[in-house]
Design a protein around this motif. Structure first.
Motif, short mmCIF file in Angstrom:
data_model
loop_
_atom_site.label_atom_id
_atom_site.label_comp_id
_atom_site.label_asym_id
_atom_site.label_seq_id
_atom_site.Cartn_x
_atom_site.Cartn_y
_atom_site.Cartn_z
N LEU A 1 -3.51 7.51 -4.19
CA LEU A 1 -4.55 6.50 -4.01
C LEU A 1 -5.82 6.97 -4.71
N GLN B 1 0.82 -1.19 0.00
CA GLN B 1 0.00 0.00 0.00
C GLN B 1 0.86 1.26 0.00
N SER C 1 -2.07 3.47 -6.40
CA SER C 1 -2.80 2.54 -5.55
C SER C 1 -4.30 2.78 -5.70
#
Length: 358
Positions: free
Chosen positions: A125, A9, A144
């Motif tokens: 993200l 992550q 991500s």
């Protein structure tokens, strides 16, 4: 900024002093986060690039956000709804007319990354609710990804398009950030060991001691400046009286005009101390005082009064706070709402029912 090898992550960076509130508000929309942003005391203070107005109302006070929407008309309509609520605008705000290629081509995320002077990669993200459009969009950009899947339609096989994480609602996202991402900063996951327990203070001034003793006559004989003054712990007589459960002293101090929302030891207000201790009589006095009591003021660790009441399993205090309108979606430093911060299933259900009724 770095990836955690164990989770694959992203790492999130935040800055600022402790104690700002963060509220997830309503559970709608999609977002893509990037590290940094403006100075903020929330460990979830990050910039985000978003698809269709990502961050729910209430949370964006601690975020700088970029937006990609279907058209300029959509952006104008959204701004018209958000601006009256005092919610900061997304930056940059892009429509499909502002980029050369539509999704899933990463042109829009590339434009946002350039605006923030960032490289595309795992430090961004993308959060969305469409596997093909949003997750595919993020994957094409090499960032991500998190899929919001409230109906649990995309959990089997490759239906999630390889999203790094899949969540039921945006309310789960901040706690997920805490659990799986490196979040530097004074309240972040990488600084947890610095938040050592401190010994409980003792009242030092005559006014503070009178408040703890519930000595109304002594308090009434004191000058107003003495009733307002904090001791070395930061507690004022009002905070001490609330902590000690002295409802009459609290009422006397409020009648004398002391500040009801003043913060004391570790940034706790009188409401926080009453919730933590379960002093229901004190809480009733504070809530009906009509002095502009702040129901959701967090302490230095981002714990709201309702967090305290829930965590300490003070059922009546929880009921009083919910009846007064306390936020059920405020977040502590670990991204937990009050419902997630209790081990009592009955209290959790009370909070969730109150949230569902809004």
């Amino acid at each position: 900024m770095r990836r955690r090898e164990s989770t694959g992550q992203l790492a999130i960076r935040s800055r600022g002093a402790a104690g700002s509130r963060y509220d997830t508000g309503h559970d709608t929309g999609r977002a893509g986060f990037r590290p940094g942003g403006r100075d903020t005391s929330s460990p979830y203070g990050a910039r985000c690039g978003s698809q269709d107005r990502a961050i729910p109302p209430g949370s964006s006070r601690d975020l700088l956000c970029g937006c990609i929407s279907g058209s300029r008309v959509d952006l104008l309509a959204q701004d018209k709804l958000w601006s009256p609520a005092g919610i900061p605008a997304f930056h940059p705000a892009l429509s499909r007319d502002d980029v050369e290629h539509d999704k899933p081509h990463p042109a829009a995320l590339e434009a946002i990354a350039r605006k923030w002077n960032q490289q595309l990669g795992s430090g961004l993200l993308m959060v969305g609710d469409s596997p093909s459009n949003d997750i595919g969009f993020g994957k094409a950009a090499g960032v991500s990804t998190a899929l919001v899947d409230p109906r649990r339609r995309f959990r089997d096989g490759d239906s999630s398009y390889g999203a790094d994480v899949v969540i039921d609602s945006l309310l789960e996202l901040p706690q997920l950030l805490w659990k799986t991402f490196d979040i530097p900063g004074p309240l972040g996951s990488t600084s947890a060991q610095t938040l050592a327990r401190k010994s409980e203070p003792l009242p030092e001034t005559a006014a503070c001691r009178a408040a703890v003793d519930g000595d109304i006559a002594a308090l009434k004989a004191m000058a107003r400046e003495d009733l307002l003054a904090a001791d070395s712990s930061g507690n004022t007589p009002l905070v001490w009286a609330a902590d000690a459960g002295k409802a009459d002293a609290v009422e006397s101090l409020l009648a004398a005009g002391v500040e009801v929302n003043v913060k004391g030891y570790l940034g706790n207000t009188a409401v926080s101390r009453a919730c933590r201790r379960g002093h229901d009589s004190v809480l009733r006095v504070l809530l009906r005082s009509g002095t502009g009591v702040d129901l959701d003021e967090p302490n230095e660790k981002m714990q709201s009064p309702l967090h305290f009441a829930a965590f300490k399993q003070k059922t009546e205090a929880v009921k009083l706070m919910l009846a007064a309108g306390a936020s059920t979606t405020s977040l502590d430093r670990k991204g937990r709402t009050p419902a997630e911060d209790t081990s009592d299933p009955n209290i959790r259900e009370l909070i969730l029912q109150a949230r569902a009724s809004l």
